[in-house]
Design a protein around this motif. Structure first.
Motif, short mmCIF file in Angstrom:
data_model
loop_
_atom_site.label_atom_id
_atom_site.label_comp_id
_atom_site.label_asym_id
_atom_site.label_seq_id
_atom_site.Cartn_x
_atom_site.Cartn_y
_atom_site.Cartn_z
N GLN A 136 23.16 41.43 46.76
CA GLN A 136 22.89 41.01 45.39
C GLN A 136 22.92 39.48 45.29
OE1 GLN A 136 27.26 42.63 44.38
NE2 GLN A 136 26.00 42.25 42.60
N LEU A 137 22.42 38.99 44.16
CA LEU A 137 22.46 37.56 43.90
C LEU A 137 23.33 37.37 42.67
CD1 LEU A 137 18.62 36.92 44.13
CD2 LEU A 137 20.33 36.51 45.90
N ILE A 138 24.24 36.40 42.71
CA ILE A 138 25.10 36.22 41.54
C ILE A 138 25.30 34.74 41.21
CG2 ILE A 138 26.43 38.36 41.53
CD1 ILE A 138 28.51 36.94 43.25
N ARG A 139 25.59 34.49 39.91
CA ARG A 139 26.09 33.17 39.50
C ARG A 139 27.48 33.44 38.94
NH1 ARG A 139 21.68 29.02 37.58
NH2 ARG A 139 23.22 27.77 38.66
N PRO A 140 28.50 33.20 39.73
CA PRO A 140 29.85 33.64 39.32
C PRO A 140 30.43 32.78 38.20
CG PRO A 140 29.94 32.35 41.33
CD PRO A 140 28.49 32.47 40.99
N ASP A 141 31.38 33.35 37.49
CA ASP A 141 32.18 32.57 36.54
C ASP A 141 33.13 31.70 37.34
OD1 ASP A 141 31.12 33.80 34.43
OD2 ASP A 141 32.70 35.33 34.24
N ARG A 142 33.63 30.71 36.65
CA ARG A 142 34.59 29.85 37.30
C ARG A 142 35.82 30.65 37.71
NH1 ARG A 142 35.18 23.86 35.75
NH2 ARG A 142 36.64 23.23 37.37
N ALA A 143 36.14 31.65 36.88
CA ALA A 143 37.35 32.43 37.12
C ALA A 143 37.24 33.32 38.36
CB ALA A 143 37.63 33.30 35.90
N ALA A 144 36.01 33.61 38.78
CA ALA A 144 35.84 34.49 39.93
C ALA A 144 36.15 33.77 41.24
CB ALA A 144 34.42 35.04 39.96
N TYR A 145 36.25 32.45 41.14
CA TYR A 145 36.44 31.66 42.35
C TYR A 145 37.93 31.47 42.64
CZ TYR A 145 36.53 27.47 45.29
OH TYR A 145 36.75 26.57 46.29
N ASN A 146 38.33 31.79 43.86
CA ASN A 146 39.72 31.62 44.26
C ASN A 146 39.80 30.72 45.46
OD1 ASN A 146 41.43 33.44 42.67
ND2 ASN A 146 39.92 34.94 43.42
N CYS A 147 40.73 29.80 45.42
CA CYS A 147 40.91 29.00 46.61
C CYS A 147 42.38 28.77 46.81
CB CYS A 147 40.19 27.66 46.47
SG CYS A 147 40.42 26.65 47.93
N ILE A 148 42.91 29.35 47.84
CA ILE A 148 44.31 29.18 48.15
C ILE A 148 44.39 28.14 49.26
CG2 ILE A 148 46.41 30.32 48.90
CD1 ILE A 148 44.76 32.94 47.97
N VAL A 149 45.27 27.20 49.09
CA VAL A 149 45.34 26.11 50.08
C VAL A 149 45.61 26.70 51.46
CG1 VAL A 149 46.51 23.98 50.71
CG2 VAL A 149 46.22 24.57 48.30
N GLY A 150 44.85 26.22 52.43
CA GLY A 150 45.05 26.69 53.80
C GLY A 150 44.39 28.02 54.08
N GLU A 151 43.87 28.66 53.04
CA GLU A 151 43.21 29.93 53.25
C GLU A 151 41.72 29.77 52.95
OE1 GLU A 151 44.45 33.22 53.73
OE2 GLU A 151 46.42 32.41 54.28
N ALA A 152 40.98 30.81 53.21
CA ALA A 152 39.55 30.73 52.94
C ALA A 152 39.29 30.84 51.45
CB ALA A 152 38.84 31.85 53.68
N GLU A 153 38.14 30.31 51.02
CA GLU A 153 37.74 30.46 49.63
C GLU A 153 37.18 31.87 49.44
OE1 GLU A 153 35.82 26.32 48.41
OE2 GLU A 153 35.02 27.12 50.28
N THR A 154 37.45 32.46 48.29
CA THR A 154 36.90 33.79 48.04
C THR A 154 36.26 33.85 46.66
OG1 THR A 154 39.00 34.55 47.18
CG2 THR A 154 38.55 35.02 49.50
N ILE A 155 35.41 34.85 46.50
CA ILE A 155 34.76 35.08 45.21
C ILE A 155 35.02 36.53 44.83
CG2 ILE A 155 32.53 35.22 44.00
CD1 ILE A 155 33.09 32.40 44.75
N ASN A 156 35.36 36.73 43.60
CA ASN A 156 35.57 38.09 43.13
C ASN A 156 34.23 38.66 42.66
OD1 ASN A 156 36.14 40.38 41.68
ND2 ASN A 156 38.06 39.57 40.84
N VAL A 157 33.71 39.58 43.47
CA VAL A 157 32.44 40.20 43.11
C VAL A 157 32.71 41.62 42.67
CG1 VAL A 157 30.13 40.81 43.92
CG2 VAL A 157 31.26 38.80 44.85
N MET A 158 32.67 41.86 41.42
CA MET A 158 32.91 43.17 40.83
C MET A 158 34.13 43.85 41.45
SD MET A 158 29.15 44.60 40.01
CE MET A 158 28.62 45.09 41.58
N GLY A 159 35.23 43.10 41.42
CA GLY A 159 36.48 43.67 41.87
C GLY A 159 36.75 43.53 43.36
N ARG A 160 35.75 43.12 44.13
CA ARG A 160 35.99 42.95 45.56
C ARG A 160 36.08 41.48 45.87
NH1 ARG A 160 32.80 45.59 50.19
NH2 ARG A 160 30.93 44.90 49.09
N LEU A 161 37.06 41.08 46.66
CA LEU A 161 37.18 39.68 47.04
C LEU A 161 36.37 39.43 48.31
CD1 LEU A 161 40.91 38.72 46.42
CD2 LEU A 161 38.90 38.15 45.07
N LEU A 162 35.32 38.63 48.20
CA LEU A 162 34.50 38.36 49.37
C LEU A 162 34.63 36.90 49.77
CD1 LEU A 162 31.20 40.25 48.46
CD2 LEU A 162 33.09 41.02 49.89
#
Lengths: 130, 732
Positions: B618-644
């Protein structure tokens, strides 16, 4: 300088009658120290277990063809210098060129006479001695 | 490899030649020189040193002729010497100036004159040069000398007959498997051996016939001739005749009265005809036979009518039938038309696949070139309406040309199905199961280059169907099913894809057990509510069946994840349908060709990339809230409940992006072999079918890139490989 007639020659051919034909032709040229193998695989086994001075091999054989035998001989450190005469049915360009590239000493076209066979053997042995 | 290295190779060649003791090229030296020339030819080719390649090719042909004694040794030696000197100066030219200013034409012409071929033969034409024939038959007279040794003759008779019965055995095998090279070889060899000995024993008739048959088989072995039932008949007739000839020899030897001389002329003529690749003149079916086949008349009536036609006044069969009222004029004329059709049926020609590939490649280039012309700004600026119209006409013709040339390489799936049917037979025989094979849609076509590729995954599915899907006969009877199971192979086209279905009427998937097992292996949790379809697909997951042997599950499992990967590698899709107790169907869809890819064009900075559409979820334009970045860890995006995980394409390729924040950019959710990730790109430009271009040997191993393509606007875009990108991202 004449060729040592005591040369031990290995004939490789799957057709027993053919081996006998070549044996007879060799005998006419004075070569009587002859052993036989029925295909490339058997020949290779024989080469590992006894001293042979010269190989005359047919091209088309089951299990291991003459070309594969040639390649195996040339790849073996102990055998690689052995004179190898390939017998082919006609001078088919592809066959001969493939054998030449694989390092055959010379080739001979069926049917041949004792004289031609003798000539080829002498030519090979002399060029080695030179 | 550069010019200096080429120069070194040529110097090596020159020194092995110079160190020859005598002015003569002996066989072992020729072998060494040929091998060196082979390397030089290949390297000159890759460096684009045309003159060097031509010279090396010419010298190779010269040496081959010397080896075959078709060129006088002294002449050959002289020419070779000249050629090497010239080759060295060509290499010098390339080394110093990147080109050669002199001309090699004079030498090439002298060489061609010596070889007796037209200068600079087109690639592939060399084989056609006639001189081979000159050496094929040894000069008569000097080599022939009757060897009339009785004991040898007797040996030959015994051994020869043995060999021929071996031929008969193998020919039956060949009939079952016409494309099995081992069988052709097994038949070729005895003919060859018989010929060899016969030539020594001066048995000319036997030698000639064996030789002709051998030549025929050689052509079949090299695929110049198809192994047809006619060919097999011909070979059988040939071996029968040989047997009779050897038998006659034996009678002669034993002093028995010799049977009459065996006439081989008809056989030889048939062999020659078949050899020329000319189809055996097909006997068109007789009119009577067609009418009998169609049920218009029966055999008895036909015989009667035939007899009457013989009576004076002579009439044609059709006339008799009509006048006697045995057939209507309409029936007869229809049968006559059918007969005429048979004769003109061979509206096909055989073409070397290499030629087709070349043609299709060139058409691909043409499409790209015309598209570059069409998009040229200079041209647009001219604003000439007529010119623009003509160019768009050119565009539609080229794309039509491309469509029709791609079709040329299409072959029916029939042969693949036949191989699979044979596999089913072998497998079921081994396992004691009774299985029929039914095929549907055998004429469905697919790119010849795809045929081999799809075979392996299909074989695996077949194995699965027979090994695990099919029950033993007793079990089937207990379940109230026919003792003999059926596996159906079905092919059809759907939306630019070929769909291949493999269905069995076996025990089907036991969904409850699959679910239990998936829970045990941690693939799903007990609370997951899966549809039947989703449960079926679980067996395609890696890690589903690795834990233990699958025999405890009703059926499938071993290595299905591997099959799925293989299918996806070919940009295909696969699915499973199953009804417990009734059977299972594997549905696989493959693109018709690997030459074209359906791609999504994305832009990052100023670069364009092509993503294979099959891998896009799929193609998405995520909300700011869907973006997660934990220091030292990989960046993830919440896509319909799944963290990718987020993969920044610009970072992988070191480009300055237009947008660095995921919520401003566009995300493409891509599926890899085992996982999904979000790819960050600036924007999506559109969808396009592009012709895949190989990037060449040196760029082959670039990670994340599977090829290149010229886009509609004439720019080059790289085709990205999701799996490779994921690996790159994980390595960082």
């Amino acid at each position: 300088m004449s060729v040592n007639k005591n040369l031990k020659i290995l004939i490789v051919d799957d057709f027993a009658t053919m081996r006998k034909v070549i044996r007879n032709l060799l005998k006419q040229g004075g070569f009587e120290n002859v052993v036989e193998a029925e295909d490339g695989a058997a020949a290779l086994k024989m080469l590992k277990s006894q001293q042979v001075d010269f190989i005359i091999s047919d091209w088309n054989m089951p299990n291991m063809s003459g070309l594969d035998l040639l390649k195996a001989v040339r790849a073996d450190d102990e055998l690689k210098a052995l004179p190898f005469l390939m017998v082919t049915a006609e001078a088919l360009k592809d066959n001969v060129v493939a054998a030449v590239k694989a390092g055959v000493s010379n080739y001979i076209v069926k049917p041949f006479t004792a004289e031609v066979l003798n000539e080829k053997i002498e030519k090979i042995v002399k060029s080695l001695a030179a | 490899m550069d010019h200096a290295e080429l120069r070194r190779e040529i110097d090596d060649l020159a020194s092995s030649f110079l160190f020859l003791e005598k002015k003569e090229i002996d066989i072992p030296t020729a072998g060494q020189l040929l091998n060196q020339l082979e390397g030089i030819t290949a390297h000159a080719e890759s460096l684009g040193a045309v003159e060097a390649r031509r010279l090396a090719g010419g010298l190779t042909r010269l040496l081959e002729k010397v080896v075959l004694e078709a060129v006088d040794a002294a002449t050959g030696f002289g020419l070779f010497e000249q050629g090497i000197v010239l080759l060295q100066s060509v290499a010098d030219g390339y080394c110093n100036a990147g080109r050669y200013d002199g001309s090699i034409d004079g030498f090439m012409a002298a060489l061609a004159a010596c070889l007796g071929v037209p200068p600079e033969p087109a690639p592939g034409c060399e084989a056609a040069s006639p001189p081979e024939d000159a050496t094929a038959t040894p000069p008569a007279g000097d080599r022939k000398e009757p060897v009339r040794d009785e004991s040898l003759l007797r040996d030959f008779i015994t051994e020869g007959l043995e060999y021929i019965s071996e031929i008969e055995l193998n020919i039956l095998n060949l009939e079952q498997e016409p494309d099995n090279k081992d069988y052709i070889n097994a038949i070729f060899r005895p003919f060859h051996s018989v010929k060899g000995v016969a030539s020594f024993l001066n048995l000319d008739a036997i030698r000639t016939l064996a030789h002709d048959l051998e030549t025929l088989l050689d052509k079949a072995r090299n695929e110049a001739l198809a192994v047809t039932p006619e060919l097999i008949d011909l070979i059988l007739d040939g071996s029968d005749t040989l047997k009779a000839m050897i038998g006659r020899l034996r009678d002669e030897l034993e002093g028995r009265e010799a049977t009459e001389v065996i006439d081989t002329s008809d056989l030889v003529r048939r062999i020659k005809l078949a050899e020329q690749g000319a189809e055996q003149p097909k006997q068109p079916k007789k009119l009577g036979a067609i009418l009998v086949e169609e049920g218009v008349i029966n055999e008895e009536e036909l015989q009667k009518a035939l007899e009457r036609s013989q009576l004076p006044p002579p009439r044609k069969l059709g006339q008799t039938l009509i006048t006697e009222g045995m057939a209507s004029p309409k029936d007869v004329s229809r049968a006559l038309r059918k007969q005429a059709q048979q004769v003109t049926d061979s509206n096909t020609i055989r073409v070397d696949i290499k030629k087709l590939d070349d043609l299709i490649d060139m058409v691909g280039e043409l499409v790209i070139t015309q598209s570059m012309i069409r998009q040229s700004e200079t041209l647009q600026a001219l604003g000439d309406r007529k010119l623009l119209r003509d160019i768009s006409q050119l565009a539609s013709i080229t794309s039509e040309l491309q469509r029709s040339s791609t079709v040329l390489r299409m072959v029916p799936i029939k042969q693949t199905f036949q191989r699979m049917a044979r596999l089913v037979r072998d497998l079921s025989k081994n396992s004691g199961k009774l299985v029929n094979v039914v095929t549907v849609g055998e004429d469905t076509e697919i790119d010849r280059n795809m045929v081999e590729e799809i075979y392996n995954p299909l074989v695996h599915m077949i194995r699965n169907a027979v090994d695990h899907g099919m029950e033993m006969p007793e079990e089937r009877i207990q379940a109230g099913k026919p003792e003999r199971g059926t596996i159906k192979l079905k092919a059809f086209h759907r939306g630019g894809n070929i769909v291949i279905e493999i269905s069995d009427d076996g025990r089907g998937l036991n969904r409850e057990k699959i679910r239990q097992k998936a829970i045990k292996n941690g693939l799903i949790s007990p609370s997951d509510n899966l549809t039947d379809q989703e449960i079926n697909r679980l067996i395609l997951l890696p890690g589903f069946s690795t834990a233990e042997k699958v025999t405890d599950i009703s059926g499938r499992g071993v290595g299905m994840d591997v099959v799925k990967q293989a299918v996806e590698k070919l940009r295909g899709k696969m699915d499973i349908q199953s009804v417990e107790g009734k059977g299972t169907t594997f549905v696989t869809g493959f693109p018709l060709t690997m030459a074209i890819i359906d791609g999504m064009i994305v832009k990052v900075g100023n670069e364009r990339y092509i993503l294979p559409t099959v891998a896009i979820r799929q193609l998405i334009r995520p909300d700011r809230a869907a973006y997660n970045c934990i220091v030292g860890e990989a960046e993830t995006i919440n896509v319909m409940g799944r963290l990718l995980p987020l993969v920044r394409l610009h970072r992988l390729f070191d480009i300055e992006p237009a947008h660095a924040n995921p919520w401003e950019a566009t995300l493409v959710v891509m599926e890899g072999e085992k996982r999904s990730k979000c790819l960050l790109v600036d924007e999506i430009l559109g969808k396009e079918e592009v012709v895949i271009k190989n990037l060449g040997e040196s760029l082959k191993r670039i990670k994340g890139v599977s090829g290149g393509a010229i886009l509609g606007d004439g720019n080059v875009g790289l085709i990205l490989d999701p799996e490779g990108l994921f690996e790159m991202a994980e390595a960082n």
